[in-house]
Design a protein around this motif. Structure first.
Motif, PDB file in Angstrom:
ATOM      1  N   MET A   1       0.828  -1.186   0.000  1.00  0.00           N
ATOM      2  CA  MET A   1       0.000   0.000   0.000  1.00  0.00           C
ATOM      3  C   MET A   1       0.876   1.254   0.000  1.00  0.00           C
ATOM      4  O   MET A   1       1.937   1.272   0.586  1.00  0.00           O
ATOM      5  N   MET A   2       0.375   2.270  -0.648  1.00  0.00           N
ATOM      6  CA  MET A   2       1.110   3.521  -0.720  1.00  0.00           C
ATOM      7  C   MET A   2       0.647   4.456   0.393  1.00  0.00           C
ATOM      8  O   MET A   2      -0.494   4.389   0.830  1.00  0.00           O
ATOM      9  N   ASN A   3       1.558   5.343   0.789  1.00  0.00           N
ATOM     10  CA  ASN A   3       1.164   6.360   1.769  1.00  0.00           C
ATOM     11  C   ASN A   3       0.540   7.550   1.019  1.00  0.00           C
ATOM     12  O   ASN A   3       0.517   7.585  -0.213  1.00  0.00           O
ATOM     13  N   GLU A   6       2.716   9.342  -1.631  1.00  0.00           N
ATOM     14  CA  GLU A   6       2.912   8.516  -2.827  1.00  0.00           C
ATOM     15  C   GLU A   6       1.656   8.517  -3.698  1.00  0.00           C
ATOM     16  O   GLU A   6       1.753   8.598  -4.926  1.00  0.00           O
ATOM     17  N   ILE A   7       0.510   8.451  -3.069  1.00  0.00           N
ATOM     18  CA  ILE A   7      -0.756   8.489  -3.810  1.00  0.00           C
ATOM     19  C   ILE A   7      -0.866   9.799  -4.580  1.00  0.00           C
ATOM     20  O   ILE A   7      -1.140   9.814  -5.789  1.00  0.00           O
ATOM     21  N   ILE A   8      -0.639  10.908  -3.884  1.00  0.00           N
ATOM     22  CA  ILE A   8      -0.730  12.224  -4.523  1.00  0.00           C
ATOM     23  C   ILE A   8       0.295  12.336  -5.649  1.00  0.00           C
ATOM     24  O   ILE A   8       0.002  12.895  -6.716  1.00  0.00           O
ATOM     25  N   SER A   9       1.464  11.801  -5.444  1.00  0.00           N
ATOM     26  CA  SER A   9       2.500  11.836  -6.468  1.00  0.00           C
ATOM     27  C   SER A   9       2.057  11.115  -7.741  1.00  0.00           C
ATOM     28  O   SER A   9       2.279  11.603  -8.859  1.00  0.00           O
ATOM     29  N   VAL A  10       1.419   9.963  -7.588  1.00  0.00           N
ATOM     30  CA  VAL A  10       0.941   9.228  -8.766  1.00  0.00           C
ATOM     31  C   VAL A  10      -0.177  10.010  -9.452  1.00  0.00           C
ATOM     32  O   VAL A  10      -0.203  10.127 -10.678  1.00  0.00           O
ATOM     33  N   TYR A  11      -1.097  10.573  -8.671  1.00  0.00           N
ATOM     34  CA  TYR A  11      -2.150  11.398  -9.269  1.00  0.00           C
ATOM     35  C   TYR A  11      -1.552  12.589 -10.018  1.00  0.00           C
ATOM     36  O   TYR A  11      -2.021  12.947 -11.112  1.00  0.00           O
ATOM     37  N   HIS A  43      -0.235   4.028 -14.862  1.00  0.00           N
ATOM     38  CA  HIS A  43      -0.318   4.742 -13.580  1.00  0.00           C
ATOM     39  C   HIS A  43      -1.665   4.500 -12.894  1.00  0.00           C
ATOM     40  O   HIS A  43      -1.728   4.325 -11.680  1.00  0.00           O
ATOM     41  N   VAL A  44      -2.722   4.476 -13.690  1.00  0.00           N
ATOM     42  CA  VAL A  44      -4.057   4.238 -13.124  1.00  0.00           C
ATOM     43  C   VAL A  44      -4.122   2.830 -12.537  1.00  0.00           C
ATOM     44  O   VAL A  44      -4.678   2.634 -11.443  1.00  0.00           O
ATOM     45  N   ARG A  45      -3.544   1.856 -13.214  1.00  0.00           N
ATOM     46  CA  ARG A  45      -3.508   0.485 -12.663  1.00  0.00           C
ATOM     47  C   ARG A  45      -2.742   0.455 -11.343  1.00  0.00           C
ATOM     48  O   ARG A  45      -3.138  -0.240 -10.410  1.00  0.00           O
ATOM     49  N   THR A  46      -1.674   1.226 -11.256  1.00  0.00           N
ATOM     50  CA  THR A  46      -0.918   1.312 -10.005  1.00  0.00           C
ATOM     51  C   THR A  46      -1.813   1.828  -8.891  1.00  0.00           C
ATOM     52  O   THR A  46      -1.821   1.289  -7.779  1.00  0.00           O
ATOM     53  N   LEU A  47      -2.588   2.853  -9.176  1.00  0.00           N
ATOM     54  CA  LEU A  47      -3.503   3.399  -8.177  1.00  0.00           C
ATOM     55  C   LEU A  47      -4.569   2.376  -7.788  1.00  0.00           C
ATOM     56  O   LEU A  47      -4.892   2.222  -6.612  1.00  0.00           O
ATOM     57  N   GLU A  48      -5.099   1.680  -8.775  1.00  0.00           N
ATOM     58  CA  GLU A  48      -6.142   0.696  -8.494  1.00  0.00           C
ATOM     59  C   GLU A  48      -5.631  -0.412  -7.570  1.00  0.00           C
ATOM     60  O   GLU A  48      -6.359  -0.891  -6.706  1.00  0.00           O
ATOM     61  N   LYS A  49      -4.390  -0.807  -7.765  1.00  0.00           N
ATOM     62  CA  LYS A  49      -3.812  -1.893  -6.966  1.00  0.00           C
ATOM     63  C   LYS A  49      -3.329  -1.438  -5.600  1.00  0.00           C
ATOM     64  O   LYS A  49      -3.382  -2.192  -4.637  1.00  0.00           O
ATOM     65  N   SER A  50      -2.838  -0.214  -5.513  1.00  0.00           N
ATOM     66  CA  SER A  50      -2.083   0.194  -4.325  1.00  0.00           C
ATOM     67  C   SER A  50      -2.724   1.259  -3.454  1.00  0.00           C
ATOM     68  O   SER A  50      -2.270   1.479  -2.343  1.00  0.00           O
ATOM     69  N   GLU A  51      -3.728   1.939  -3.959  1.00  0.00           N
ATOM     70  CA  GLU A  51      -4.307   3.022  -3.165  1.00  0.00           C
ATOM     71  C   GLU A  51      -5.113   2.434  -2.008  1.00  0.00           C
ATOM     72  O   GLU A  51      -5.969   1.589  -2.207  1.00  0.00           O
ATOM     73  N   PRO A  52      -4.823   2.889  -0.807  1.00  0.00           N
ATOM     74  CA  PRO A  52      -5.577   2.370   0.343  1.00  0.00           C
ATOM     75  C   PRO A  52      -7.037   2.802   0.275  1.00  0.00           C
ATOM     76  O   PRO A  52      -7.367   3.832  -0.307  1.00  0.00           O
ATOM     77  N   ARG A  53      -7.897   2.002   0.850  1.00  0.00           N
ATOM     78  CA  ARG A  53      -9.330   2.288   0.836  1.00  0.00           C
ATOM     79  C   ARG A  53      -9.724   3.335   1.871  1.00  0.00           C
ATOM     80  O   ARG A  53     -10.782   3.906   1.799  1.00  0.00           O
TER      81      ARG A  53
END
Length: 112
Positions: A1-3, A6-11, A43-53
């Protein structure tokens, strides 16, 4: 999971890519647009897999919201540019296919 960072960075990366996609669409650089679209999907797949709920904090949630709004605005403008081009391409392809079918049909009838 990303912190959160990291989430904001991918967005932000996705927003940067969609901005580049828009520039490619505006200049009718369809090959670059397709390559960028593939990169964006990764990048979107990365978010789908790693973004915490769990929800982001207030400031991070606001940043994410603003980034998503920009991505959606760029995407809307890209579609406004590409949809007429795609319709024209589809029409051209359909006309070519129809012409080929007519040629084959009438060509056979004339030969016999």
């Amino acid at each position: 999971m990303m912190n959160s960072e990291e989430i904001i960075s991918v967005y932000e990366s996705v927003a940067n890519i969609t901005e580049q996609m828009l520039a490619a669409a505006r200049s009718s650089d369809w090959e670059r647009l397709a390559a960028l679209e593939s990169n964006c999907a990764s990048h979107v797949r990365t978010l789908e897999k790693s973004e915490p709920r769990s929800a982001l904090s207030g400031e991070m949630r606001e940043r994410k919201f603003n980034i998503i709004q920009k991505i959606l605005a760029d995407d809307r403008e890209i579609r406004n540019i590409t949809e007429p081009w795609m319709a024209q391409l589809s029409s051209l392809m359909n006309n070519t296919s129809t012409e080929r079918k007519l040629s084959m049909t009438y060509g056979r009838n004339q030969a016999g």
